[in-house]
Design a protein around this motif. Structure first.
Motif, PDB file in Angstrom:
ATOM      1  N   VAL A   1     101.176 -13.778  -3.026  1.00  4.35           N
ATOM      2  CA  VAL A   1     100.870 -15.122  -2.807  1.00  4.35           C
ATOM      3  C   VAL A   1      99.373 -15.294  -2.567  1.00  4.35           C
ATOM      4  CG1 VAL A   1     101.448 -16.875  -1.267  1.00  4.35           C
ATOM      5  CG2 VAL A   1     103.310 -15.368  -2.170  1.00  4.35           C
ATOM      6  N   LEU A   2      98.809 -16.337  -2.921  1.00  3.43           N
ATOM      7  CA  LEU A   2      97.499 -16.820  -2.705  1.00  3.43           C
ATOM      8  C   LEU A   2      97.697 -17.976  -1.941  1.00  3.43           C
ATOM      9  CD1 LEU A   2      94.595 -16.124  -3.183  1.00  3.43           C
ATOM     10  CD2 LEU A   2      94.594 -17.797  -5.059  1.00  3.43           C
ATOM     11  N   SER A   3      96.977 -17.793  -0.571  1.00  6.44           N
ATOM     12  CA  SER A   3      96.876 -18.862   0.406  1.00  6.44           C
ATOM     13  C   SER A   3      95.422 -19.553   0.125  1.00  6.44           C
ATOM     14  CB  SER A   3      97.153 -18.318   1.719  1.00  6.44           C
ATOM     15  OG  SER A   3      96.872 -19.708   2.638  1.00  6.44           O
ATOM     16  N   ASP A   4      95.474 -20.548  -0.327  1.00  6.76           N
ATOM     17  CA  ASP A   4      94.202 -21.485  -0.741  1.00  6.76           C
ATOM     18  C   ASP A   4      93.187 -20.729  -1.977  1.00  6.76           C
ATOM     19  OD1 ASP A   4      94.583 -23.731   1.149  1.00  6.76           O
ATOM     20  OD2 ASP A   4      93.894 -22.594   2.773  1.00  6.76           O
ATOM     21  N   CYS A   5      92.690 -21.646  -2.450  1.00  2.00           N
ATOM     22  CA  CYS A   5      91.842 -21.059  -3.671  1.00  2.00           C
ATOM     23  C   CYS A   5      90.427 -20.976  -3.744  1.00  2.00           C
ATOM     24  CB  CYS A   5      92.358 -21.750  -4.712  1.00  2.00           C
ATOM     25  SG  CYS A   5      94.083 -21.515  -5.104  1.00  2.00           S
ATOM     26  N   ALA A   6      89.652 -21.305  -2.575  1.00  5.65           N
ATOM     27  CA  ALA A   6      88.113 -21.422  -2.531  1.00  5.65           C
ATOM     28  C   ALA A   6      87.683 -22.526  -3.391  1.00  5.65           C
ATOM     29  CB  ALA A   6      87.453 -20.175  -3.063  1.00  5.65           C
ATOM     30  N   THR A   7      86.353 -22.701  -3.328  1.00  7.98           N
ATOM     31  CA  THR A   7      85.854 -23.921  -4.139  1.00  7.98           C
ATOM     32  C   THR A   7      85.777 -23.368  -5.634  1.00  7.98           C
ATOM     33  OG1 THR A   7      83.779 -22.925  -4.057  1.00  7.98           O
ATOM     34  CG2 THR A   7      84.251 -24.099  -2.322  1.00  7.98           C
ATOM     35  N   ALA A   8      85.692 -24.662  -6.507  1.00  7.29           N
ATOM     36  CA  ALA A   8      85.520 -24.227  -7.746  1.00  7.29           C
ATOM     37  C   ALA A   8      84.538 -23.197  -8.339  1.00  7.29           C
ATOM     38  CB  ALA A   8      85.381 -25.659  -8.665  1.00  7.29           C
ATOM     39  N   GLU A   9      83.388 -23.196  -7.551  1.00  8.33           N
ATOM     40  CA  GLU A   9      82.247 -22.355  -7.890  1.00  8.33           C
ATOM     41  C   GLU A   9      82.639 -20.710  -7.529  1.00  8.33           C
ATOM     42  OE1 GLU A   9      81.768 -25.098  -5.854  1.00  8.33           O
ATOM     43  OE2 GLU A   9      80.972 -26.369  -7.331  1.00  8.33           O
ATOM     44  N   GLN A  10      83.584 -20.662  -6.604  1.00 10.41           N
ATOM     45  CA  GLN A  10      84.077 -19.226  -6.021  1.00 10.41           C
ATOM     46  C   GLN A  10      85.240 -19.004  -6.715  1.00 10.41           C
ATOM     47  OE1 GLN A  10      82.399 -16.950  -4.261  1.00 10.41           O
ATOM     48  NE2 GLN A  10      80.756 -18.319  -3.892  1.00 10.41           N
ATOM     49  N   ALA A  11      86.011 -19.651  -7.479  1.00  3.79           N
ATOM     50  CA  ALA A  11      87.380 -19.154  -8.194  1.00  3.79           C
ATOM     51  C   ALA A  11      87.104 -17.998  -8.869  1.00  3.79           C
ATOM     52  CB  ALA A  11      87.816 -20.353  -9.133  1.00  3.79           C
ATOM     53  N   LYS A  12      85.838 -17.777  -9.643  1.00  4.89           N
ATOM     54  CA  LYS A  12      85.756 -16.281 -10.213  1.00  4.89           C
ATOM     55  C   LYS A  12      85.895 -15.214  -9.261  1.00  4.89           C
ATOM     56  CE  LYS A  12      80.870 -17.025 -10.078  1.00  4.89           C
ATOM     57  NZ  LYS A  12      80.925 -18.242  -9.414  1.00  4.89           N
ATOM     58  N   THR A  13      85.300 -15.231  -8.031  1.00 10.51           N
ATOM     59  CA  THR A  13      85.740 -14.358  -7.263  1.00 10.51           C
ATOM     60  C   THR A  13      86.939 -13.970  -6.776  1.00 10.51           C
ATOM     61  OG1 THR A  13      83.320 -15.019  -5.935  1.00 10.51           O
ATOM     62  CG2 THR A  13      84.946 -13.548  -4.772  1.00 10.51           C
ATOM     63  N   VAL A  14      87.828 -15.007  -6.469  1.00  8.81           N
ATOM     64  CA  VAL A  14      89.132 -14.703  -6.469  1.00  8.81           C
ATOM     65  C   VAL A  14      89.901 -14.273  -7.766  1.00  8.81           C
ATOM     66  CG1 VAL A  14      91.609 -16.116  -5.882  1.00  8.81           C
ATOM     67  CG2 VAL A  14      89.398 -16.766  -4.752  1.00  8.81           C
TER      68      VAL A  14
END
Length: 160
Positions: free
Chosen positions: A82-95
Motif C-alpha cells: 500500500v502506498l500512502s500519499d504520492c509525493a509531488t508530480a516532480e517526485q513521482a519518478k522517485t516513488v
C-alpha cells in the motif's frame, strides 16, 4: 594564564571523550541480551509490548520514501503493498523507482490523506505505471486525471 586556558581546553576535551565513550557503551549494551531485556521491560511498563509483539519482524515493512518536503510512505505485508500519499508530480519518478527496486508490480491501494500537491501530485503518473486495486481518499479530496476504470473509495472519519 596560558596554562589555565590550556587546562580548561583539556578538561572540555576529556569531558567530550568521556561522553562519547559512555554513549558507545550504552549503544553496545542495548544490543546485548541484558540490554534487549531491559528494553522489553520498558516497553511492557509503558504498555507498548502487546503492540510490538503483534507485529512479527518479517510481516510488516514500512518505508518512508525521501521525496523532499513531500510525503510518500510504502507499507509492505505478505498480502501486498500500500502506498500512502504520492509525493509531488516532480517526485513521482522517485516513488516509482522505489516500487521497482522493491519489485512491486501492483499496489493493493493508494491512500491519499488530502489534496495538497505534495500528497497527491504524483498519483496519476504512479497509477499509469503501477496497477492499483483502489485509491482511498477522504470525501474532501477531489481527484482528477485518474484512469477511467480506477476504483476510488471515499471514506470519512471513523471508518476502518
Amino acid at each position: 594564564m596560558r596554562n589555565t586556558k590550556r587546562g580548561a581546553r583539556d578538561g572540555r576535551k576529556l569531558v567530550r571523550t568521556g561522553a562519547l565513550v559512555l554513549v558507545l557503551l550504552l549503544l553496545a549494551f542495548c544490543y546485548m541480551p541484558p540490554g534487549r531485556a531491559m528494553w522489553t521491560e520498558l516497553r511492557r511498563a509503558c504498555g507498548l509490548l502487546p503492540f510490538a509483539q503483534s507485529l512479527p519482524n518479517a510481516d510488516l515493512t514500512v518505508y518512508a520514501i525521501d521525496v523532499g518536503k513531500a510525503d510518500a510512505i510504502l507499507i509492505e505485508t505478505p498480502e501486498g503493498a500500500v502506498l500512502s500519499d504520492c509525493a509531488t508530480a516532480e517526485q513521482a519518478k522517485t516513488v516509482l523507482r522505489v516500487l521497482k527496486q522493491r519489485n512491486i508490480q501492483k499496489l493493493r491501494a493508494v491512500w491519499i490523506s488530502h489534496a495538497d500537491s505534495d500528497h497527491v501530485g504524483g498519483l496519476t503518473q504512479i497509477l499509469r505505471e503501477v496497477p492499483t486495486e483502489e485509491v482511498v481518499t477522504s470525501m474532501y479530496t477531489e481527484l482528477t486525471g485518474l484512469p477511467e476504470d480506477q476504483i476510488v473509495r471515499t471514506v470519512s472519519a471513523g471508518e476502518t
